[in-house]
Enzyme design. Structure first.
Site, mmCIF file in Angstrom:
data_model
loop_
_atom_site.group_PDB
_atom_site.id
_atom_site.type_symbol
_atom_site.label_atom_id
_atom_site.label_comp_id
_atom_site.label_asym_id
_atom_site.label_seq_id
_atom_site.Cartn_x
_atom_site.Cartn_y
_atom_site.Cartn_z
ATOM 1 C CD GLU A 67 0.036 5.201 1.301
ATOM 2 O OE1 GLU A 67 0.101 3.994 1.581
ATOM 3 O OE2 GLU A 67 0.640 6.082 1.930
ATOM 4 C CG ASP A 81 -0.712 0.833 -0.334
ATOM 5 O OD1 ASP A 81 0.152 -0.063 -0.424
ATOM 6 O OD2 ASP A 81 -0.951 1.425 0.729
ATOM 7 N N GLY A 101 2.825 -2.259 9.429
ATOM 8 C CA GLY A 101 3.289 -3.577 8.977
ATOM 9 C C GLY A 101 2.686 -4.056 7.677
ATOM 10 C CB THR A 135 2.439 2.128 8.302
ATOM 11 O OG1 THR A 135 2.340 2.016 6.891
ATOM 12 C CG2 THR A 135 1.128 2.671 8.824
HETATM 13 N N1 GLY Z 1 0.557 1.820 2.943
HETATM 14 C C1 GLY Z 1 0.177 0.820 3.855
HETATM 15 C C2 GLY Z 1 -1.287 0.650 3.972
HETATM 16 O O1 GLY Z 1 -2.025 1.601 3.855
HETATM 17 O O2 GLY Z 1 -1.748 -0.452 4.162
#
Ligand code: GLY
Length: 568
Positions: free
Chosen positions: A417, A420, A469, A378
């Site tokens: 994403e 996530d 991170g 990121t």
């Molecule tokens: N893809 C990393 C975050 O959004 O935490």
């Protein structure tokens, strides 16, 4: 009614004029003095930092600079963010103190469903969830950039996009991190011809210093410059993206693209050490977790404690906040996130009551189970303009180079994403994440994030901080905040050795220089497991204005060779 004689009247008139001038002086004086007078930008790439200053020099404000920095990072740092991904921009407007989080987080397409990554035998198809078009959610970055420019900037979007378009056309030299990450992801990138052509131009990982040009990306950005978000979410580019995704097995539609919406979110607010903290709200877990940790540790006065005791108590607070992250956090438009409860001082007091001063609490003894990912990729940047407007922005395509999938003719990778989200309740994802109902996949939902752009505001100082991170973002920002509270400068926050606890696995991860051998032994004697990692994590960038001294300072993480902090 009292009559005013001409003399009295003139006298009062003079007096009134005197008071008017005096009041104006009082009002004008602080306004003039109450500005940094200089601008500070810190980002993960020197070209992005320079682009931000370029736009400020053209009369732009911090919000225009944020558009320029974001879009240049989308060209030169596709390992970490891009127009195929999403972002949170946290804004502070100096003129009226207004703060808002612009949520340009990716959104699941209409065809998404909670079992979409399950094999027939019920196991999770990790490749589908991480690599290729099925891993990609509808990108939010372009919509966010337009929103920023139109609602908060002073320059047209097209002006702030100019540096990114120029760099995409003329190219940028391969740098250490880019080279390393290309080498790491080469095999996956090779699965997608357009990505291979863009990033492995002669069929191999380019040498350090070799110039990478992305003319297709320049053309897409030019369409956006000319048409705003419609140049991306509708018409030719959208059709190309939808066709390319579907041809490669994905499920996007033109309706998904046209339906993407930016959200303005009220930031999470808390206070610590006499400062107001303004930080990321759901669908980020970051702000709530940071507020919870700070609420738990506040009465301990950790600044006055020895290193081992301080670390133990902070780790115990981290453990409890990450447990709550796992159980209660998701997209607030889909799940009733108990934000008020989690950020309440009384709730923190209840959690604090279970903390022993001399013993670690095994995570298994806390109700609920969760396991969270290692640091992923990121990017973050911080901007302050000469008037005191600030932006803390964290942007992402999720893991390194996102899904690695690139639609031919576009020049940018799509995010992954969707990973996530929790692909299956109770099943760890590629990073060990086990999710629950709060973060299950649903159409149009935004996956839970850890991105934690944060502003720190006090009478004497104003600052912005953040880092990439993955799950470690939250603890890195927390340690940076505590370093700020200790009176240190951005250069110190960004360089600070890091440690991290995320509930499960039940261990403290530490960078090599975070603890001495004696400190590790002392923590282990309290029942902690300490795992010292040879690889460091994070790429933090912060800016600060000290109102008392008038100094403006900035810091770029020394862990990265490309990052740059410039005050001008
Ligand atoms: N893809 C990393 C975050 O959004 O935490």
């Amino acid at each position: 009614m009292e009559k005013i004689s001409p003399i009295d009247s003139r006298g009062r008139g003079l007096k009134a004029r005197f008071w008017l001038i005096a009041c104006l002086a009082i009002v004008i004086q602080p306004l003039q003095a109450d500005q940094p007078g200089k601008a500070a930008i810190a980002s993960a790439h020197y070209l992005a930092t320079e682009a931000g200053h370029e736009v400020l020099a053209k009369g732009g404000n911090a919000f225009d600079a944020a558009v320029a920095v974001s879009s240049v990072l989308a060209v030169v740092e596709q390992t970490s963010s891009g127009i195929g991904g999403g972002a949170f921009w946290l804004l502070h407007r100096a003129s009226d103190g207004f703060e808002v989080m612009i949520d340009g987080r990716e959104m699941a397409p209409a065809a998404a469903h909670k079992d979409m990554y399950l094999n027939e035998d019920g196991s999770v198809n990790r490749d589908l969830a991480l690599n290729g078009p099925m891993a990609a959610a509808i990108p939010g970055e372009i919509a966010g950039l337009e929103h920023l420019a139109v609602n908060y900037g002073r320059l047209p979007l097209a002006e702030s996009l100019k540096p990114a378009i120029r760099i995409a056309r003329e190219g940028f030299p391969v740098y250490t991190k880019f080279h390393g990450m290309l080498t790491y992801k080469e095999k996956t990138i090779r699965r997608w011809p357009a990505a291979t052509q863009a990033f492995l131009p002669n069929g191999k990982v380019p040498e350090m210093g070799e110039i990478i040009k992305l003319p297709d990306l320049a053309s897409v950005l030019e369409k956006v410059a000319a048409q705003g978000r419609d140049g991306f979410y509708k018409g030719e580019v959208a059709q190309r993206l939808v066709d390319g995704v579907r041809a490669a097995g994905g499920n996007w539609t033109m309706q998904d693209m046209a339906g993407y919406t930016v959200k303005e979110r009220a930031p999470v607010r808390t206070s610590y050490g006499g400062y107001d903290l303004v930080t990321a709200s759901p669908p980020s877990s970051g702000g709530i977790a940071i507020a919870e940790i700070l609420n738990i540790i506040e009465p301990y006065k950790v600044a006055s404690l020895g290193k081992v005791q301080r670390t133990h108590l902070i780790v115990e607070a981290m453990r409890r906040a990450y447990r709550d992250r796992a159980l209660y956090l998701g997209d607030p438009d889909f799940y009733p996130v108990p934000q008020a409860r989690l950020t309440d001082a009384n709730y923190a007091a209840g959690l604090r009551a279970g903390i022993m001063f001399d013993r670690a609490t095994p995570s298994d003894m806390l109700p609920g189970r969760e396991n969270l990912p290692d640091g992923t990729d990121t990017t973050h940047f911080s901007v302050m303009d000469a008037e005191g407007n600030m932006v803390a922005a964290t942007l992402t395509v999720n893991t390194v180079f996102g899904s690695s999938f690139m639609v031919p003719g576009t020049g940018f990778v799509l995010n992954n994403e969707m990973d996530d989200f929790s692909a299956k309740p109770g099943e760890p994802n590629a990073f060990g994440l086990i999710g629950f109902t709060a973060n299950e996949i649903q159409p149009f939902k935004r996956p839970l994030s850890s991105m934690s752009p944060t502003l720190m505001l006090g009478n004497d100082k104003a600052a912005a901080i953040g880092t990439p991170g993955g799950s470690r973002i939250i603890t890195m920002v927390l340690l940076g905040i505590l370093d700020f509270m200790d009176g240190n400068e951005p250069e110190s926050w960004v360089a600070l050795p890091r440690y991290h606890h995320q509930y499960l696995p039940d261990k403290i991860f530490a960078e090599e220089d975070a603890f001495t051998a004696d400190e590790v032994a002392a923590l282990e004697a309290m029942g902690h497991t300490v795992e010292v990692r040879s690889r460091s994590w994070g790429n933090m960038h912060g800016v600060m204005w000290n109102r008392k001294t008038g100094e403006v300072t900035a810091g770029s993480d020394p862990r990265s060779d490309a990052g740059r902090a410039i005050v001008r």
